[in-house]
Motif scaffolding. Sequence first.
Motif, PDB file in Angstrom:
ATOM      1  N   TYR A  81       0.824  -1.207   0.000  1.00  0.00           N
ATOM      2  CA  TYR A  81       0.000   0.000   0.000  1.00  0.00           C
ATOM      3  C   TYR A  81       0.859   1.259   0.000  1.00  0.00           C
ATOM      4  N   ASN A  82       2.026   1.194   0.636  1.00  0.00           N
ATOM      5  CA  ASN A  82       2.935   2.341   0.579  1.00  0.00           C
ATOM      6  C   ASN A  82       3.332   2.649  -0.864  1.00  0.00           C
ATOM      7  N   VAL A  83       3.641   1.586  -1.614  1.00  0.00           N
ATOM      8  CA  VAL A  83       4.026   1.761  -3.014  1.00  0.00           C
ATOM      9  C   VAL A  83       2.872   2.337  -3.815  1.00  0.00           C
ATOM     10  N   LEU A  84       1.665   1.795  -3.629  1.00  0.00           N
ATOM     11  CA  LEU A  84       0.503   2.301  -4.368  1.00  0.00           C
ATOM     12  C   LEU A  84       0.247   3.770  -4.064  1.00  0.00           C
ATOM     13  N   GLU A  85       0.416   4.166  -2.806  1.00  0.00           N
ATOM     14  CA  GLU A  85       0.203   5.570  -2.424  1.00  0.00           C
ATOM     15  C   GLU A  85       1.246   6.478  -3.057  1.00  0.00           C
ATOM     16  N   GLU A  86       2.503   6.037  -3.051  1.00  0.00           N
ATOM     17  CA  GLU A  86       3.554   6.851  -3.677  1.00  0.00           C
ATOM     18  C   GLU A  86       3.305   7.000  -5.170  1.00  0.00           C
ATOM     19  N   LEU A  87       2.882   5.944  -5.814  1.00  0.00           N
ATOM     20  CA  LEU A  87       2.599   6.010  -7.253  1.00  0.00           C
ATOM     21  C   LEU A  87       1.458   6.984  -7.541  1.00  0.00           C
ATOM     22  N   ILE A  88       0.455   6.982  -6.675  1.00  0.00           N
ATOM     23  CA  ILE A  88      -0.660   7.927  -6.829  1.00  0.00           C
ATOM     24  C   ILE A  88      -0.157   9.360  -6.746  1.00  0.00           C
ATOM     25  N   ASP A  89       0.683   9.646  -5.743  1.00  0.00           N
ATOM     26  CA  ASP A  89       1.188  11.009  -5.570  1.00  0.00           C
ATOM     27  C   ASP A  89       2.048  11.445  -6.761  1.00  0.00           C
ATOM     28  N   ILE A  90       2.913  10.557  -7.226  1.00  0.00           N
ATOM     29  CA  ILE A  90       3.784  10.894  -8.350  1.00  0.00           C
ATOM     30  C   ILE A  90       2.955  11.111  -9.616  1.00  0.00           C
ATOM     31  N   ASN A  91       2.001  10.217  -9.846  1.00  0.00           N
ATOM     32  CA  ASN A  91       1.192  10.325 -11.063  1.00  0.00           C
ATOM     33  C   ASN A  91       0.372  11.608 -11.071  1.00  0.00           C
ATOM     34  N   GLN A  92      -0.161  11.998  -9.911  1.00  0.00           N
ATOM     35  CA  GLN A  92      -0.920  13.244  -9.857  1.00  0.00           C
ATOM     36  C   GLN A  92      -0.029  14.432 -10.216  1.00  0.00           C
ATOM     37  N   SER A  93       1.202  14.418  -9.742  1.00  0.00           N
ATOM     38  CA  SER A  93       2.132  15.496 -10.083  1.00  0.00           C
ATOM     39  C   SER A  93       2.435  15.496 -11.575  1.00  0.00           C
ATOM     40  N   GLN A  94       2.604  14.309 -12.148  1.00  0.00           N
ATOM     41  CA  GLN A  94       2.869  14.216 -13.589  1.00  0.00           C
ATOM     42  C   GLN A  94       1.711  14.794 -14.397  1.00  0.00           C
ATOM     43  N   LEU A  95       0.507  14.482 -13.992  1.00  0.00           N
ATOM     44  CA  LEU A  95      -0.666  14.965 -14.719  1.00  0.00           C
ATOM     45  C   LEU A  95      -0.794  16.474 -14.626  1.00  0.00           C
ATOM     46  N   CYS A  96      -0.383  17.046 -13.504  1.00  0.00           N
ATOM     47  CA  CYS A  96      -0.372  18.510 -13.389  1.00  0.00           C
ATOM     48  C   CYS A  96       0.668  19.106 -14.334  1.00  0.00           C
ATOM     49  N   VAL A  97       1.821  18.454 -14.463  1.00  0.00           N
ATOM     50  CA  VAL A  97       2.835  18.919 -15.406  1.00  0.00           C
ATOM     51  C   VAL A  97       2.292  18.901 -16.832  1.00  0.00           C
ATOM     52  N   LEU A  98       1.475  17.910 -17.147  1.00  0.00           N
ATOM     53  CA  LEU A  98       0.889  17.807 -18.487  1.00  0.00           C
ATOM     54  C   LEU A  98      -0.212  18.842 -18.716  1.00  0.00           C
ATOM     55  N   GLY A  99      -0.604  19.534 -17.641  1.00  0.00           N
ATOM     56  CA  GLY A  99      -1.570  20.616 -17.793  1.00  0.00           C
ATOM     57  C   GLY A  99      -3.015  20.214 -17.639  1.00  0.00           C
TER      58      GLY A  99
ATOM     59  N   SER B 212      -9.860  22.422  -8.282  1.00  0.00           N
ATOM     60  CA  SER B 212     -10.783  21.529  -7.563  1.00  0.00           C
ATOM     61  C   SER B 212     -10.109  20.206  -7.223  1.00  0.00           C
ATOM     62  N   LEU B 213      -9.244  19.730  -8.104  1.00  0.00           N
ATOM     63  CA  LEU B 213      -8.515  18.482  -7.848  1.00  0.00           C
ATOM     64  C   LEU B 213      -7.400  18.720  -6.833  1.00  0.00           C
ATOM     65  N   ASP B 214      -6.785  19.907  -6.869  1.00  0.00           N
ATOM     66  CA  ASP B 214      -5.799  20.252  -5.838  1.00  0.00           C
ATOM     67  C   ASP B 214      -6.455  20.240  -4.459  1.00  0.00           C
ATOM     68  N   THR B 215      -7.675  20.756  -4.394  1.00  0.00           N
ATOM     69  CA  THR B 215      -8.413  20.756  -3.123  1.00  0.00           C
ATOM     70  C   THR B 215      -8.691  19.336  -2.662  1.00  0.00           C
ATOM     71  N   LEU B 216      -9.110  18.486  -3.582  1.00  0.00           N
ATOM     72  CA  LEU B 216      -9.352  17.084  -3.251  1.00  0.00           C
ATOM     73  C   LEU B 216      -8.105  16.463  -2.643  1.00  0.00           C
ATOM     74  N   CYS B 217      -6.961  16.636  -3.286  1.00  0.00           N
ATOM     75  CA  CYS B 217      -5.727  16.034  -2.791  1.00  0.00           C
ATOM     76  C   CYS B 217      -5.336  16.601  -1.435  1.00  0.00           C
ATOM     77  N   ARG B 218      -5.524  17.900  -1.250  1.00  0.00           N
ATOM     78  CA  ARG B 218      -5.161  18.547   0.019  1.00  0.00           C
ATOM     79  C   ARG B 218      -6.065  18.074   1.159  1.00  0.00           C
TER      80      ARG B 218
END
Length: 394
Positions: free
Chosen positions: A289-307, A312-318
């Motif tokens: 589960y630690n790995v799955l959580e880290e992958l979620i965090d990294i992927n969300q950052s990647q998607l923000c880089v892609l624009g 609203s999604l930043d609020t969800l994550c926060r």
Amino acid sequence: MHVRHCIISAPGKAILHGEHAVVHGKVALAVSLNLRTYLELKATSTGKVSIDLPNIDTFLSWDLSDLQPLVSESFDEAQRLDPELLGRLREFVGVTNGNLDTRSMATLAFLYIYLSLFGSGELPGLSVCVWSELPTGAGLGSSAAYSVCLAAGLLTASGAIPAPLRDPSAPARWGQEDMELINSWAFQGERIIHGNPSGVDNAVGTWGGMLRFLSGKIIPLSRVPLLRILLTNTKVPRSTKLLVAGVKDKLTKFPSVINPVLDSVDAISCTCEKTLAEMTSEPITGEHYNVLEELIDINQSQLCVLGVGHPSLDTLCRVTLTHGLHSKLTGAGGGGCGITLLRPETDAAVVRDTVRDLQACGYDCWETSIGGPGVQQHGAPSVREDILERLGPR
């Protein structure tokens, strides 16, 4: 009529990893949601066929004598659309290029599959009701679940596939060949509704579990763990077409920057797939589960880089992170929906407080699971009553 009464359900879908990168030849992982669409089909002797869609406040009924002339000859090809039949139906329903609303598209898909499967003989009287736990237009595969239910119900009623063998008290599934036929007809329904779909949504609705999608090839993964999630709809509208175009524009302008991001998204999908495979072949640990959580965090950052992020999604994550939970967008982004992973040990009070805080932001939120079964037929009266009671009035 080979089956005079049946109840069928199919799941929605979410993208676990690989959004947008999949458009550029990278791996995406699509998973079934345990939020389902249900269809109840009954044979009638009223001389009519009707469809009731309470989620979009639609009830339509036609005399069989008015429908019969629409089919000049039998057409039961599941691999391609019959343009002549579709054209006649568009005229019959009154659908023009400027009138592509949800009600019209759902009606067209139903009538197309119905007339294709029954048009070689006398049309049977039917009463069909479809209702859903899935919100429409949220990128969660609601139209695909609808098409899968239609395909499975009408194929079974017509005798094109047999009713699946089952324990009377439990849902039943069809064999592989029958599932492929269901998926083919569901894809035609999706083409009517969406024009040029990838086929991922209807495949998830048919097989359930998790699918690996790469360069147009869809591979169901045979074993995946059932994961608990929170599914959140920010209710912020977005245009998938514009978001996809935006990523393409970034790639054109900055290929040396964006290509490595897309490669990294691909690696996230592959690493997640490997981790989930480990969770089905060995004891599940907190490290998984630690790995799955880290992958979620990294992927969300990647998607923000892609624009494709959004405030609203930043609020969800926060909000979820304040409760120790990890979230990412699912689907096109730019608003829409997000998923939050729940660990097995996550306390019910934590879930309750998180849902409360997300609802205070104006979001809709459901606790559900991913990786569950695909299309099923339900049979026992007790099962039917349980479904109706859970879903409420239709």
